[in-house]
Every structure is written in C-alpha cells, then in structure tokens.
Design a protein around this motif. Structure first.
Motif, short mmCIF file in Angstrom:
data_model
loop_
_atom_site.label_atom_id
_atom_site.label_comp_id
_atom_site.label_asym_id
_atom_site.label_seq_id
_atom_site.Cartn_x
_atom_site.Cartn_y
_atom_site.Cartn_z
N MET A 119 0.83 -1.21 0.00
CA MET A 119 0.00 0.00 0.00
C MET A 119 0.85 1.26 0.00
O MET A 119 0.54 2.23 -0.69
N VAL A 120 1.91 1.25 0.80
CA VAL A 120 2.75 2.45 0.95
C VAL A 120 3.95 2.44 0.01
O VAL A 120 4.88 3.23 0.17
N GLU A 121 3.94 1.52 -0.95
CA GLU A 121 4.96 1.44 -2.00
C GLU A 121 6.36 1.19 -1.45
O GLU A 121 7.35 1.76 -1.89
N LEU A 122 6.42 0.27 -0.46
CA LEU A 122 7.71 -0.09 0.13
C LEU A 122 7.99 -1.60 0.06
O LEU A 122 9.01 -2.05 0.59
N LYS A 123 7.13 -2.36 -0.59
CA LYS A 123 7.29 -3.81 -0.55
C LYS A 123 8.63 -4.25 -1.15
O LYS A 123 9.28 -5.16 -0.65
N GLU A 124 9.06 -3.58 -2.21
CA GLU A 124 10.33 -3.98 -2.84
C GLU A 124 11.54 -3.65 -1.97
O GLU A 124 12.64 -4.14 -2.21
N PHE A 125 11.32 -2.81 -0.94
CA PHE A 125 12.42 -2.44 -0.04
C PHE A 125 12.24 -3.07 1.35
O PHE A 125 12.89 -2.66 2.31
N LYS A 126 11.38 -4.07 1.47
CA LYS A 126 10.99 -4.61 2.77
C LYS A 126 12.17 -5.16 3.57
O LYS A 126 12.15 -5.14 4.81
N ARG A 172 1.21 12.71 -0.42
CA ARG A 172 -0.10 13.30 -0.72
C ARG A 172 -0.96 12.33 -1.52
O ARG A 172 -2.13 12.08 -1.17
N ASN A 173 -0.41 11.76 -2.59
CA ASN A 173 -1.17 10.84 -3.43
C ASN A 173 -1.57 9.58 -2.67
O ASN A 173 -2.65 9.03 -2.89
N LEU A 174 -0.69 9.14 -1.79
CA LEU A 174 -0.96 7.93 -1.00
C LEU A 174 -2.15 8.15 -0.07
O LEU A 174 -3.04 7.30 0.04
N ILE A 175 -2.20 9.30 0.59
CA ILE A 175 -3.31 9.61 1.49
C ILE A 175 -4.61 9.69 0.72
O ILE A 175 -5.64 9.11 1.13
N ILE A 176 -4.60 10.37 -0.42
CA ILE A 176 -5.81 10.49 -1.25
C ILE A 176 -6.28 9.12 -1.72
O ILE A 176 -7.47 8.79 -1.70
N GLN A 177 -5.32 8.27 -2.11
CA GLN A 177 -5.65 6.92 -2.59
C GLN A 177 -6.24 6.06 -1.49
O GLN A 177 -7.25 5.37 -1.69
N LEU A 178 -5.64 6.10 -0.30
CA LEU A 178 -6.15 5.29 0.82
C LEU A 178 -7.54 5.73 1.25
O LEU A 178 -8.39 4.91 1.60
N ALA A 179 -7.77 7.04 1.22
CA ALA A 179 -9.10 7.55 1.57
C ALA A 179 -10.14 7.08 0.55
O ALA A 179 -11.26 6.69 0.93
N SER A 180 -9.76 7.09 -0.72
CA SER A 180 -10.70 6.72 -1.78
C SER A 180 -10.93 5.22 -1.86
O SER A 180 -12.07 4.75 -1.91
N GLU A 181 -9.84 4.44 -1.84
CA GLU A 181 -9.95 3.00 -2.08
C GLU A 181 -10.22 2.20 -0.81
O GLU A 181 -10.96 1.21 -0.84
#
Length: 243
Positions: A119-126, A172-181
């Motif tokens: 979700m937070v675009e960190l999976k590839e850096f886990k 910013r985009n992540l917050i908007i996306q989480l609120a929407s989806e």
C-alpha cells in the motif's frame, strides 16, 4: 453521515499561558480533514488530546462514538496515528519494524504486513535497513505502522514536513488513494496551506489556540476565494482587526 471524530469545547492550557481554548469540530466518515495553522498555533496539543496523550482540562472527545476519557481502549481501537516524530529502528529492515509493531495488535499475519508495505509502495524495499531510507520512505514506513491496526481513522501530524517535492507528492497521493480505495478517514495537521488545499476535502483553521472555522468544504471556500491561502489570510486579518 457517520461521525468518526467529535471534539467539543476542548481546552488545554499550559503554565506559560499557551494552549488551546474552546475547540469544537466534527470529522465524518470519508473526510480527509485538514487542520491548518502556523507553528505554535496548538495543532499538536489538540492531536495529543484526541489521542489521550494530554490530560485536557475541559471538553469532550469521542472517536467512533466512544469517549476518550471513559472508554479509552474502545475509542482508540480503530485509530492509527503519527504525532510529532516518525520513529523506527534504523538498524532493522522495514519488514521487521512492522513485525515488532504488529505485536501490539491481534490477528496480524505476515501477509497483512506485506499488503501494507505494498500500500505504501515499500514492498520492494521490505528487507532493506531503514537507515538506508530517504526521509520520504521513513514517513511512508511510519504510515504503514499506523495502518497495522486496520484503522477507520488515521491521525497525521505534519506528514509532508521536511520532504522534498517527490516525497511530498508521494505522501499526498498515497493519502488520497487510501481515503478513496480503503475508505479510511484522515485527520491531518499542517502549516502548509497549499498541501492542505491539494490533499484535503475539508479544513479547520487554528490560530493562537482558537479555531477560526470548524471545518468547511474546501470546494465551497474556492467558490468564494481564488485559493485556500486567500481565505486563510482574510480570516487571520479579520481577527487582527478585532484584537
């Protein structure tokens, strides 16, 4: 509409005379609610009071209908928050940081941690150490930690503060996306007028410990003003003239 957060007549004063007085507003399900004001206006004091980190003198706070003073665990059961600092164990990986944090919650599986990192675009850096992360990546990891409880409300204190342009846009985009989806309700403080305007659906403005407004639709403000900044400065100037 369902009220997620209710703040009524909140007051918290410190020995030096600073603090907040008579703060009242409601946050509804689905809102991305901006809490705007200059540094020192009282934003963090209000946020700490909402989270039970401050003992406020008077007023009432309810989260999902539960009173923060008398029903503390139920009130905070579906809340995630980042207030003041986004701390992490820098010598550990992103995944292990979340694994440790997940011990505070029941029924968090390894697959849940992977999903949140995605979700937070960190999976590839886990598996990378947090010490190698940029500030923006650390902020997104902190947000991931706040999402572990599968919250209905997320409270963020200055989430884009100190970030470069790329990091700011990503957050910013992540917050908007989480609120929407994910239908997560956000309560976000900031001193950055432009960020609140781009990120939030509603805004309340605090100045010198007092509310200027209690949560207006940003779209409605922009029907009357060229920008949120114009509205903000107009309201501040009105109060200066009165004082």
């Amino acid at each position: 509409m369902e009220k997620v957060l209710e703040v009524k007549n909140l007051a918290k004063l410190y020995k030096n005379g600073r603090g907040v007085k008579d703060i009242s507003f409601d946050v509804y399900k689905g809102d991305v609610f901006g809490f705007l004001g200059p540094n020192g206006a009282g934003k963090t004091t209000v946020m700490k009071s909402i989270m039970g980190l401050n003992m406020f003198e008077s007023g009432e706070v309810k989260i999902l209908g539960f009173n923060i003073k008398t029903q503390f665990e139920k009130a905070l059961g579906k809340v995630g928050a980042i207030i003041e600092t986004a701390d992490a164990y820098e010598y550990m990986s992103a995944y292990n940081n979340l694994k440790i944090a997940s011990r505070f919650y029941s029924n968090i599986k390894e697959s849940d941690i992977d999903e949140i990192l995605e979700m937070v675009e960190l999976k590839e850096f886990k598996d990378e150490k947090v010490s190698k992360f940029s500030l923006g990546m650390k902020q997104r990891l902190a947000l991931a930690s706040a999402l572990l409880s599968k919250p209905e409300l997320v409270i963020l204190d200055e989430p884009t503060n100190g970030l470069d342009i790329e990091g700011t846009v990503q957050m910013r985009n992540l917050i908007i996306q989480l609120a929407s989806e994910k239908k997560i309700t956000f309560f976000i403080s900031s001193h950055l007028v432009h960020e609140i305007e781009l990120m939030c659906s509603k805004v309340a403005i605090i100045h010198k410990g007092k509310l200027i407004n209690s949560g207006e639709e940003i779209n409605n403000i922009k029907e009357k003003y060229a920008s949120l900044e114009d509205f903000y400065m107009d309201e501040i100037n009105k109060r200066r003239l009165k004082s």
